[in-house]
Design an enzyme around this catalytic site. Structure first.
Site, PDB file in Angstrom:
ATOM      1  N   LYS A  68       0.832  -1.204   0.000  1.00 37.95           N
ATOM      2  CA  LYS A  68       0.000   0.000   0.000  1.00 37.95           C
ATOM      3  C   LYS A  68       0.868   1.255   0.000  1.00 37.95           C
ATOM      4  O   LYS A  68       2.006   1.253   0.482  1.00 37.95           O
ATOM      5  CB  LYS A  68      -0.932  -0.002   1.210  1.00 37.95           C
ATOM      6  CG  LYS A  68      -0.229  -0.016   2.560  1.00 37.95           C
ATOM      7  CD  LYS A  68      -1.243  -0.160   3.685  1.00 37.95           C
ATOM      8  CE  LYS A  68      -0.544  -0.281   5.036  1.00 37.95           C
ATOM      9  NZ  LYS A  68      -1.499  -0.480   6.139  1.00 37.95           N
ATOM     10  N   CYS A 107      -8.750   3.757  16.092  1.00 37.09           N
ATOM     11  CA  CYS A 107      -9.191   3.058  14.889  1.00 37.09           C
ATOM     12  C   CYS A 107     -10.486   2.308  15.197  1.00 37.09           C
ATOM     13  O   CYS A 107     -10.958   2.285  16.337  1.00 37.09           O
ATOM     14  CB  CYS A 107      -8.114   2.100  14.399  1.00 37.09           C
ATOM     15  SG  CYS A 107      -7.850   0.687  15.495  1.00 37.09           S
TER      16      CYS A 107
END
Length: 570
Positions: free
Chosen positions: A214, A434
Site C-alpha cells: 500500500k 481506529c
C-alpha cells in the site's frame, strides 16, 4: 511491465500476493462469479484479497462469530467499503445519498469518518454490494484504489482558514489522486456493468502487478499537520508566498505499521527530499511511485513499504532515482513550521467571507444515539446547506462555505442534534482510535469502543493533578498496523491481546516524533496507574507550557526515538 533490474531489486521467491496480482487479469479475478454464489456470504480464494483494490475489505461481526459457529453457520460475512474522496470534500447532495444507503443497507446503520479523510460503510451484505457501488457512482463517488497495493485516498489539510491556498492545495490533491489511479477498467466492468476491454489495458505507472505494498499520499498546509505527514509514503508540504501556492517540499518514506515481535519492522518518519515547483508535482509523484514500484520488496511483504525501501537502498540513491525519472532537481527545502495537528473546532471565517463550522465526532462514528442524534442532524443540515462538507483526517466534520445569513440555522440544527455539545474537554478532542473490534479481522484489542471510557479516565487523572485544562495527544489502535496513528501520539496504545496493550510514550504535539514503547502487554488498569504517576510528575516538574511528550523525554523517563530503523527497539 517488468521490474527495473538494478542492484536494488530484492531477489528471491516472490510473495503469493505477487502471484495473485499477476494472475488477476488487472484486478478482475473471478469476482463476478463470486458475486453470483449465494452459498456463501463471502468471497473465496484470491477474490478475498482482490476486492481490496476495489475499496472493500471482507469482514464479519466477531461478537457473534462463536454463537454462529455453534449454530453451524458461517461467520456473518459482509464488506466494509472505503470511498475515494481526495481531500475529503463532499456535497450535501452526496451526503444525503450516503446517509440513506447506510440507513437502508448497512447492518450497523452508521457512516464512519476515518483517519484516511473519507467515509466508510460497514456491514454491507453480499446482495447489496453492487447496489452500493452503483448508488455511489450515480453521485460521482467511487472506491477505486482506496485499499490494496496502490496509491490510496489522497489526504489534504481540510480546515479552510487560508481559503485560497486550501483551494489550490485541494486541486493538487485531486490531480495527484487521478494521475496515480489504476487504469484497469475492472471496477467499471464488475460494479457498473461497463464494457469489457481488458485486452487493451496497460498500467504505465502502477505496473501490471501494481505496487509491492500500500502507498499513502498527502498534501499538507503548514502550520497544521492535520494529516500526520510522517504516517505516509509521500507528502507534499505546501509552500505559500503572499497567500499564493508556489510549490511543495516533498517528504518521502513515512509509515507507522509494524509487526509484534519482528524487529525488522518499525514506524518511520518521512525524509525531506527538497522543494519543487508546482508544475513538477505530478512528475515527482509518478517518479516516487514508480521507483517504489521497481525497487520495493516483493519477496517479504512485511518489509515492502516505501520506508523500508529507503532504508535498504539509501535515501540519497532513492532521491537521485526520483530526480532522474522526473527530470527534476530538488531544491533546498523552504522553511516551514508545524504548530499543531488538531482540527479547529467551532466557527472560522475564511478570506472569502464565508464561514466554516468544525464539529467533533467522537471516533468518527455518525449514528443516532440517545440525546445525540448525529446522523439525523447531519442529514437535516445537508438538506439546507449551500456549501459543502469536508471530512478531516482526525475523524471530524466541517460544514464549510456557510453564508453569514445561514450561520444561525446551521448552528441551531447542530446544537439540537448534539453535533455541538458544551463541555467537551480538550483531552477528548485530542484523542482518536481506529475501528478495531468487532469488525476488523486484524484487531487484537478494543480501540473505538474502549476510547470514550479511557478518555474519561485520563480526564480524571488530569483533573486530579490540577491539569484539567491541559491535554495529551492520546491514540489507541487495536493492532500494530497503525490505522489509529498511535505511533505519532504523546501516549499511544497498541493492541496486544484482549484488554492488553503496549504503552508508547514520547511523541510530540506537532506529530514529528515517534514514541517509544514504555511498557509491554499491560492491562487497562496498569495503563491508568502508570499515567497517574507520570501525569503527577508532569504537573510538579514541567517547564512553563511544556507538553507531556516533551516532558517525559526531558525528564529521562523515556529516550527519544532519533533513528527508528536503528534505535526504536533500544
Amino acid at each position: 511491465m517488468s521490474q527495473d533490474k538494478t542492484p536494488f531489486v530484492v531477489e528471491g521467491k516472490l510473495s503469493d500476493n505477487e502471484r495473485l496480482k499477476r494472475e488477476s487479469r488487472h484486478l478482475r479475478g473471478t469476482i463476478e462469479q463470486d458475486l453470483k454464489d449465494d452459498l456463501t456470504g463471502g468471497f473465496t480464494a484470491d477474490n478475498f484479497q482482490l476486492i481490496r483494490f476495489h475499496g472493500m475489505y471482507q469482514q464479519d461481526d466477531r461478537d457473534i462469530r462463536a454463537e454462529r459457529s455453534k449454530q453451524k453457520l458461517e461467520p456473518l460475512h459482509n464488506v466494509m467499503l472505503r470511498a475515494r474522496l481526495p481531500g475529503g470534500v463532499i456535497t450535501p447532495e452526496q451526503w444525503l445519498v450516503i446517509d440513506k444507503f447506510a440507513e437502508d443497507h448497512s447492518i450497523y446503520g452508521s457512516i464512519r469518518l476515518t483517519t484516511r479523510q473519507t467515509f466508510q460503510f460497514h456491514g454491507v451484505l453480499k446482495p447489496n454490494i453492487k447496489l452500493m457501488h452503483q448508488t455511489l457512482n450515480k453521485t460521482g463517488i467511487d472506491s477505486i484504489a482506496t485499499a490494496g497495493d496502490v496509491n490510496r485516498n489522497v489526504l489534504c489539510t481540510s480546515n479552510p482558514v487560508e481559503s485560497q491556498v486550501h483551494v489550490e492545495a485541494w486541486e493538487w490533491a485531486k490531480k495527484i489522486s487521478e494521475h496515480l489511479l489504476p487504469k484497469t477498467r475492472a471496477y467499471a466492468e464488475i460494479w457498473l456493468d461497463g464494457e469489457k476491454v481488458e485486452s487493451t489495458e496497460q498500467e504505465p505507472i502502477l505496473g501490471d502487478t501494481y505496487l509491492p505494498r500500500k502507498f499513502k499520499t498527502t498534501v499538507v498546509i503548514p502550520p497544521q499537520n492535520d494529516v500526520d505527514v510522517h504516517a505516509n509514503d509521500l507528502n507534499f508540504v505546501a509552500i505559500a508566498e503572499n497567500g499564493k501556492l508556489v510549490g511543495f517540499n516533498v517528504l518521502v518514506g513515512g509509515g507507522l505499521a509494524m509487526t509484534h515481535g519482528d524487529q525488522s519492522t518499525y514506524p518511520r518518519k518521512a525524509d525531506d527530499f527538497g522543494f519543487i515547483k508546482l508544475e513538477d508535482t505530478l512528475a515527482v509523484a509518478e517518479a516516487v511511485v514508480t521507483t517504489q514500484r521497481d525497487w520495493g520488496n516483493r519477496v517479504n511483504r512485511k518489509n515492502a513499504k516505501t520506508k523500508y525501501t529507503l532504508e535498504r537502498v539509501g535515501v540519497d540513491n532513492f532521491k537521485a532515482e526520483v530526480e532522474k525519472r522526473a527530470g527534476v532537481t530538488f531544491k533546498t527545502s523552504k522553511p516551514y513550521e508545524f504548530t499543531g495537528r488538531g482540527d479547529r473546532f467551532g466557527w472560522v471565517e475564511g478570506i472569502d467571507g464565508k464561514f466554516h463550522l468544525t464539529v467533533f465526532i467522537e471516533n468518527g462514528r455518525i449514528l443516532d444515539y440517545p440525546g445525540k442524534t448525529l446522523k439525523t442532524g447531519c442529514a437535516e443540515i445537508a438538506k439546507i446547506h449551500q456549501g459543502d462538507f469536508r471530512l478531516t483526517a482526525n475523524q471530524n466534520l466541517i460544514i464549510a462555505g456557510v453564508p453569514a445569513d445561514q450561520k444561525a440555522a446551521i448552528e441551531a440544527l447542530a446544537k439540537r442534534h448534539g453535533l455541538i455539545q458544551p463541555g467537551v474537554s480538550q483531552q477528548r478532542l485530542d484523542s482518536m482510535a481506529c475501528v478495531s473490534l468487532p469488525t476488523c479481522p486484524l484487531a487484537m484489542a478494543e480501540a473505538e469502543r474502549y476510547l470514550p471510557d479511557a478518555v474519561t479516565d485520563i480526564e480524571n487523572i488530569l483533573s486530579k493533578h490540577g491539569l484539567a485544562s491541559d491535554s495529551i495527544i492520546f491514540r489507541v489502535t487495536g493492532c500494530p498496523n497503525g490505522c489509529g496513528r498511535a505511533m505519532l501520539a504523546e501516549v499511544g496504545l497498541v493492541g496486544k491481546g484482549p484488554g492488553k496493550y503496549n504503552l508508547h510514550l514520547g511523541g510530540n504535539r506537532e506529530g514529528t516524533r515517534i514514541p517509544r514503547m514504555y511498557q509491554e502487554n499491560i492491562s487497562e488498569q496498569e495503563i491508568l496507574d502508570t499515567l497517574d504517576e507520570l501525569v503527577g510528575r508532569w504537573a510538579k516538574e514541567r517547564n512553563e507550557r511544556e507538553a507531556f511528550g516533551d516532558y517525559v523525554i526531558r525528564a529521562g523517563i523515556i529516550k527519544p526515538v532519533v533513528d527508528s530503523a536503528r534505535d526504536f527497539y533500544e
